[in-house]
Design a protein around this motif. Structure first.
Motif, mmCIF file in Angstrom:
data_model
loop_
_atom_site.group_PDB
_atom_site.id
_atom_site.type_symbol
_atom_site.label_atom_id
_atom_site.label_comp_id
_atom_site.label_asym_id
_atom_site.label_seq_id
_atom_site.Cartn_x
_atom_site.Cartn_y
_atom_site.Cartn_z
ATOM 1 N N GLU A 69 10.566 -30.704 31.682
ATOM 2 C CA GLU A 69 11.211 -30.060 32.979
ATOM 3 C C GLU A 69 10.217 -30.073 34.076
ATOM 4 O O GLU A 69 10.782 -30.462 35.360
ATOM 5 C CB GLU A 69 11.796 -28.749 32.717
ATOM 6 C CG GLU A 69 13.278 -28.623 32.259
ATOM 7 C CD GLU A 69 13.606 -27.234 31.885
ATOM 8 O OE1 GLU A 69 13.122 -26.270 32.620
ATOM 9 O OE2 GLU A 69 14.147 -27.130 30.672
ATOM 10 N N GLY A 89 19.999 -32.674 31.284
ATOM 11 C CA GLY A 89 20.891 -32.377 32.313
ATOM 12 C C GLY A 89 20.106 -32.457 33.593
ATOM 13 O O GLY A 89 20.581 -32.838 34.704
ATOM 14 N N GLY A 90 19.042 -31.814 33.387
ATOM 15 C CA GLY A 90 17.899 -31.698 34.668
ATOM 16 C C GLY A 90 17.432 -33.131 35.226
ATOM 17 O O GLY A 90 17.685 -33.014 36.300
ATOM 18 N N GLN A 173 15.199 -22.185 23.673
ATOM 19 C CA GLN A 173 14.130 -22.500 24.691
ATOM 20 C C GLN A 173 13.111 -23.347 24.363
ATOM 21 O O GLN A 173 12.846 -24.388 24.871
ATOM 22 C CB GLN A 173 13.811 -21.161 25.339
ATOM 23 C CG GLN A 173 14.812 -20.452 25.943
ATOM 24 C CD GLN A 173 15.610 -20.855 26.854
ATOM 25 O OE1 GLN A 173 15.264 -22.073 27.575
ATOM 26 N NE2 GLN A 173 16.937 -20.641 26.700
ATOM 27 N N MET C 222 15.981 -15.800 26.173
ATOM 28 C CA MET C 222 15.489 -17.041 25.680
ATOM 29 C C MET C 222 15.609 -17.358 24.268
ATOM 30 O O MET C 222 15.744 -18.353 23.620
ATOM 31 C CB MET C 222 13.792 -17.247 25.820
ATOM 32 C CG MET C 222 13.493 -17.566 27.227
ATOM 33 S SD MET C 222 11.813 -17.164 27.554
ATOM 34 C CE MET C 222 11.356 -19.130 27.020
ATOM 35 N N LEU C 234 18.405 -19.629 32.915
ATOM 36 C CA LEU C 234 17.661 -20.770 32.109
ATOM 37 C C LEU C 234 18.204 -22.016 31.902
ATOM 38 O O LEU C 234 17.531 -23.086 32.119
ATOM 39 C CB LEU C 234 17.311 -19.926 30.731
ATOM 40 C CG LEU C 234 16.312 -18.843 30.492
ATOM 41 C CD1 LEU C 234 16.434 -18.132 29.308
ATOM 42 C CD2 LEU C 234 14.865 -19.417 30.368
ATOM 43 N N GLN C 235 19.651 -21.804 31.846
ATOM 44 C CA GLN C 235 20.243 -22.893 31.649
ATOM 45 C C GLN C 235 20.314 -23.581 32.899
ATOM 46 O O GLN C 235 20.219 -25.008 33.010
ATOM 47 C CB GLN C 235 21.711 -22.586 31.167
ATOM 48 C CG GLN C 235 22.517 -24.121 31.088
ATOM 49 C CD GLN C 235 23.938 -23.668 30.487
ATOM 50 O OE1 GLN C 235 24.211 -22.742 29.739
ATOM 51 N NE2 GLN C 235 24.936 -24.524 30.934
ATOM 52 N N GLY C 237 17.991 -23.463 35.308
ATOM 53 C CA GLY C 237 16.665 -24.126 35.263
ATOM 54 C C GLY C 237 16.755 -25.546 34.500
ATOM 55 O O GLY C 237 16.131 -26.464 35.093
ATOM 56 N N SER C 238 17.041 -25.621 33.278
ATOM 57 C CA SER C 238 16.889 -26.817 32.616
ATOM 58 C C SER C 238 17.884 -27.760 32.972
ATOM 59 O O SER C 238 17.624 -28.996 32.589
ATOM 60 C CB SER C 238 17.230 -26.572 31.164
ATOM 61 O OG SER C 238 18.460 -26.002 30.864
ATOM 62 N N LEU C 239 19.064 -27.412 33.619
ATOM 63 C CA LEU C 239 19.899 -28.601 34.192
ATOM 64 C C LEU C 239 19.434 -28.868 35.559
ATOM 65 O O LEU C 239 20.192 -29.633 36.236
ATOM 66 C CB LEU C 239 21.219 -27.999 34.197
ATOM 67 C CG LEU C 239 21.976 -27.779 32.891
ATOM 68 C CD1 LEU C 239 23.220 -27.147 32.665
ATOM 69 C CD2 LEU C 239 21.701 -28.927 31.845
ATOM 70 N N PHE C 240 18.461 -28.219 36.205
ATOM 71 C CA PHE C 240 18.177 -28.485 37.528
ATOM 72 C C PHE C 240 19.295 -27.980 38.585
ATOM 73 O O PHE C 240 19.354 -28.667 39.569
ATOM 74 C CB PHE C 240 17.412 -29.616 37.842
ATOM 75 C CG PHE C 240 16.434 -29.531 38.848
ATOM 76 C CD1 PHE C 240 15.165 -28.916 38.778
ATOM 77 C CD2 PHE C 240 16.590 -29.961 40.218
ATOM 78 C CE1 PHE C 240 14.243 -28.647 39.633
ATOM 79 C CE2 PHE C 240 15.828 -29.626 41.466
ATOM 80 C CZ PHE C 240 14.607 -29.039 41.235
ATOM 81 N N ALA C 241 20.045 -27.248 37.937
ATOM 82 C CA ALA C 241 21.214 -26.679 39.061
ATOM 83 C C ALA C 241 20.619 -25.512 39.754
ATOM 84 O O ALA C 241 20.741 -24.338 39.522
ATOM 85 C CB ALA C 241 22.420 -26.374 38.243
ATOM 86 N N ILE C 242 19.870 -25.833 40.958
ATOM 87 C CA ILE C 242 19.275 -24.798 41.625
ATOM 88 C C ILE C 242 20.003 -23.842 42.411
ATOM 89 O O ILE C 242 19.759 -22.636 42.716
ATOM 90 C CB ILE C 242 18.060 -25.397 42.646
ATOM 91 C CG1 ILE C 242 18.658 -26.428 43.154
ATOM 92 C CG2 ILE C 242 16.809 -25.944 41.762
ATOM 93 C CD1 ILE C 242 17.688 -26.946 44.379
#
Lengths: 339, 256, 275
Positions: A69, A89-90, A173, C222, C234-235, C237-242
């Motif tokens: 990420e 997805g990121g 995680q 986590m 967290l989700q 963040g990981s999907l970059f849905a800021i």
């Protein structure tokens, strides 16, 4: 008037001088390449160590990340120029914002070469979780929602013929947390790269129930990506990077996958990889971890577009990416061979 | 009931602070102890109150405490030692709560001591709302609530300004005239000693010994008017103490 | 001399001026109107910056997008679902951690043996980053609720211990001596003198540990959490849905404000005896 013209002339001369300077600098263009300390990133390490990037006129600097990420975000922000990571997805979200694009393929499943495995915890295996059909109603370790783990589980369910929603995902995680959960039987199943599966099997902490390539043939596991700014403004540099990278892939394949390279040369390559991967262990101890369970990397960084499209469709269907994320925004197919 | 110190001596490590002290407190008299700084007067008081153990000699109780005394030997502190989070009433109740008196009895005692110390209007006040003099009155009310046989007063007026000190001295005299309590009163203020003491023990510098005992045979109630006679007595005690105080002062400076 | 009776007046022949005022200042006061105005102004600037393209959507989402994410959360019912499990974890972990911490802190403050045995241990374990132990927590407590509660419990326990025993240490010894001189029982002294005396320190310890609890919520979630504000963040963040990321962080910030407000109320209620 005359004055203005003279000024213009001076400007043009200065511009020309700048042009010369820029050309001179282009001979040794600086690029930063993000890697993870995994064997699958060995082609980059090899290319840098053996001067394949330098031969392309690139002054390459490797930057180690602990997770994919931040590497993706680093590329979006321009701190890093190139990286290799799974389609998450990121990554798609960043591509949708117009920041990054996939330009090539890297790690892939291939018949005849070691690949990712699905494992069952000892407890679940004892209760009859011995194939992917048994995953129905079981729990499955994933790092985060929308990660490749969830995609693999979905494909397994699809192959076995039951809805993927019958599997309970446990977001943990980190890889170490997933390992701990499998070892203690707190999750029933998980999938992982062969090198880590080998460690779990060595500890007799899990059982392999399937090979991922059996239900996702030619799965494009990781891809090469860069910022859209690089594609637009430094396309030449992107091409040269991929050329150097491809030579790294050739050596990686010869040394670790096809094993056609001379043992002495292999040793040198393993020593180079060891500088980044399993660096905390002495070389003799790290060597088997580096050389065992090596997966296929597409020659010439060729990209399996069909596999990428399938993964994107799954992310879209599960609303894990911004609505309307398209292949056009995600992939630039102009740099490598696609199939 | 009498409280006796029988050849009490004390040392902290290698430092001897008290030597061969013999005093008796009781019979409705106020015994004052004066002496230069560091002579061990407060230590002596803590031993009398059972808050510290003497390394030599004994502290003895003679006779039974009077019936109804909840805490025969009761302390009054220089810094009042009031719980800041309790009201005036709460501070008095604190020392009664462990005695299982019942609500009515407790209420009666609280009302009584507030009346006697003229604190009725301040029942619900918190310590921070009170002046120093009022705080010490609360502490005295608290002490009276447990019906002590002997009160041990450790420089009770030292933290107060001169005017408040005068007022409180009058109060104490009036209180003694009514209650005839026995007390051991430690102070470095000679004016207080001659105003309140029936007997004044002058301690020497460290190790503290009794240098001289002065009996003051004048009714407490009359002392405010007979200031000239008291002045002479105070002068006499000061002469006894002066050399000791000067030596002690130098000693402390050397030690520092 | 009628002049003297009316007080000293400036002499006429000599130059006279007022003594310049040199005091004042150095006493900042809070003004809630100003702080709200600054807050609103910043949000407006931020929104304008985003709309005009001065703030890249990769660096920060526009406040309106964050609001949109919050509205989405509320509409789908996920806000309450995430919030309720998180509050349960926070509440249970924090309350248990605080109660245990106060008990152990009291023991350290009161008993020589406990002090000798536990004080150094506490200081050592306090510094251990709980997040680093997450894989072990999975082995010890599983991936169910207990490991999440344990993470928060461990994080809040140590500050409570340290606040309590230092609070007990700082109780005015003279008050304890007073209690002893009136023949109060040991239990009464602890209950009526030591505990209330240590309460200011304990409450400020709880204020700190509540903030730590919120910080640890993300770490706690986590471990195998499907719902919860931490898991949501967290989700995102990981999907970059800021936009969702900032929305989740906003919820935590509001939660922190609420808890700090509750503790301030408790302080006012229980510590009104302080000047």
């Amino acid at each position: 008037m005359a004055l203005t013209r003279r000024q213009l002339g001076a400007g043009a001369a200065a511009g020309a001088a700048f042009g010369i300077v820029r050309n001179a600098r282009a001979a040794s263009e600086k690029v930063a390449i993000g890697i993870l300390p995994l064997v699958s990133h060995a082609p980059t390490i090899i290319a840098a160590a053996r001067g394949y990037f330098a031969a392309q006129g690139l002054d390459a600097k490797l930057v180690t990340f602990q997770a994919a990420e931040p590497m993706a975000v680093g590329i979006a922000s321009g701190d890093i120029d190139f990286g290799v990571t799974a389609i998450t997805g990121g990554l798609v979200s960043l591509a949708d914002k117009g920041a990054v694009k996939i330009i090539g393929g890297s790690l892939a499943e291939k018949k005849g070469v070691d690949g990712q495995k699905v494992v069952a915890s000892n407890a679940a295996y004892a209760k009859g979780l011995t194939d992917i059909a048994g995953l129905r109603g079981k729990s499955y370790a994933v790092t985060t929602a929308g990660s490749s783990f969830e995609y693999v589980a979905y494909k397994a369910a699809q192959k076995a013929g039951f809805p993927a929603s019958d599997i309970t995902y446990r977001p943990l995680q980190t890889i170490p947390a997933c390992i701990a959960a499998v070892k203690t039987g707190q999750v029933d199943a998980w999938d992982m790269l062969p090198s880590i599966i080998a460690i779990l099997l060595h500890d007799k902490a899990a059982h392999v129930i399937a090979a991922v390539q059996d239900f996702i043939p030619d799965y494009q596991v990781t891809t090469v990506f860069t910022s859209t700014r690089n594609i637009d403004k430094r396309a030449e540099v992107v091409k040269r990077f991929l050329a150097g990278f491809s030579r790294g892939i050739d050596d990686y394949d010869a040394a670790l996958v096809a094993k056609t390279m001379a043992p002495k040369e292999v040793d040198a390559i393993v020593a180079e990889i060891h500088k980044y991967v399993f660096a905390g262990m002495p070389l003799a101890k790290a060597r088997p971890h580096i050389t065992n369970g090596v997966m296929h990397v597409n020659k010439g960084a060729a990209l399996n577009v069909a596999s990428v499209a399938d993964q994107l469709a799954w992310l879209n269907a599960n609303k894990l990416v911004p609505a309307g994320s398209t292949m056009k925004k995600l992939v630039d197919t102009s740099f490598v061979k696609t199939f | 009931m009498r409280l006796l110190a029988d050849r009490v001596g004390h040392r902290y490590g290698t430092t001897e602070v008290l030597r061969d002290i013999g005093i008796a407190i009781g019979g409705g008299e106020i015994v004052c102890i004066v002496g230069p700084s560091g002579c061990g007067k407060s230590t002596l008081l803590r031993m009398l109150g059972g808050l510290e153990q003497a390394s030599e000699g004994r502290v003895l109780l003679e006779g039974e405490p009077p019936a109804g005394s909840l805490n025969p030997i009761t302390y009054i502190f220089q810094d009042f030692a009031l719980l800041p989070w309790r009201t005036v009433e709460g501070n008095i109740r604190l020392v009664l709560e462990d005695h299982k008196l019942g609500a009515t009895a407790m209420r009666a005692i609280v009302d009584d001591v507030l009346e006697r110390t003229r604190l009725k209007d301040f029942r619900a006040a918190l310590p921070r709302q009170l002046s120093g003099g009022m705080k010490q009155r609360v502490a005295i009310a608290r002490a009276l609530a447990v019906r002590p046989a002997v009160m041990l007063m450790d420089e009770p007026l030292s933290a107060l300004d001169a005017q408040t000190r005068e007022l409180l001295m009058d109060d104490l005299v009036e209180l003694w005239t009514r209650e005839r309590f026995s007390a051991c009163y430690v102070t470095h203020n000679l004016a207080e000693a001659v105003r309140l003491g029936h007997r004044v023990h002058v301690l020497s510098r460290r190790p503290g010994r009794i240098r001289e005992t002065v009996e003051i045979d004048m009714p407490l109630a009359e002392r405010a008017e007979r200031a000239a006679e008291l002045e002479a007595m105070q002068r006499h005690i000061w002469l006894v103490m002066r050399e000791e105080a000067r030596a002690a002062d130098r000693e402390l400076a050397d030690a520092g | 001399m009628p002049d003297e009776a009316s007080g000293p007046a400036p002499a006429r022949a000599v130059a006279v001026r007022e003594v310049p005022f040199r005091g004042g200042g150095f006493r900042p006061r809070t003004n809630s109107y100003v702080s709200w105005a600054v807050f609103a102004g910043l949000i407006l600037l931020w929104e304008a910056g985003s709309r005009l393209g001065l703030i890249s959507p990769i660096a920060l989402p526009a406040p309106s997008q964050v609001l949109g994410a919050l509205v989405d959360l509320a509409r789908t019912g996920m806000l309450w679902k995430n919030l309720s499990v998180s509050l349960m974890r926070l509440g249970t972990g924090w309350v248990l951690g605080s109660i245990l911490g106060i008990a152990v802190g009291l023991a350290i403050g009161l008993f020589t043996i406990a002090r000798a045995a536990l004080m150094q241990l506490t200081s050592a374990l306090f510094a251990v980053p709980k997040i680093a132990l997450l894989p072990l927590f999975i082995v010890w407590f599983g991936i169910g609720e207990s490991s999440k509660i344990a993470t928060i419990l461990f994080g809040t326990f140590f500050p409570a211990v340290i606040a309590t025993y230092s609070g007990v240490d700082n109780v005015d010894r003279n008050l304890i001596r007073m209690g002893q001189s009136f023949g109060l029982s040991w239990g009464s002294i602890v209950r009526k003198i030591i505990l209330p005396g240590a309460l200011p320190a304990i409450l400020s310890g709880l204020r700190i540990s509540s903030a730590i609890a919120i910080v640890l919520l993300v770490a706690a979630e986590m471990i195998g959490a499907q719902y919860g504000i931490g898991a949501y963040i967290l989700q995102a963040g990981s999907l970059f849905a800021i936009d969702q990321l900032i929305a989740g962080v906003t919820i935590l910030a509001v939660l922190g404000l609420l808890i700090s407000w509750v503790i301030a109320r408790a302080e006012r209620r229980f510590l009104d005896w302080r000047s």
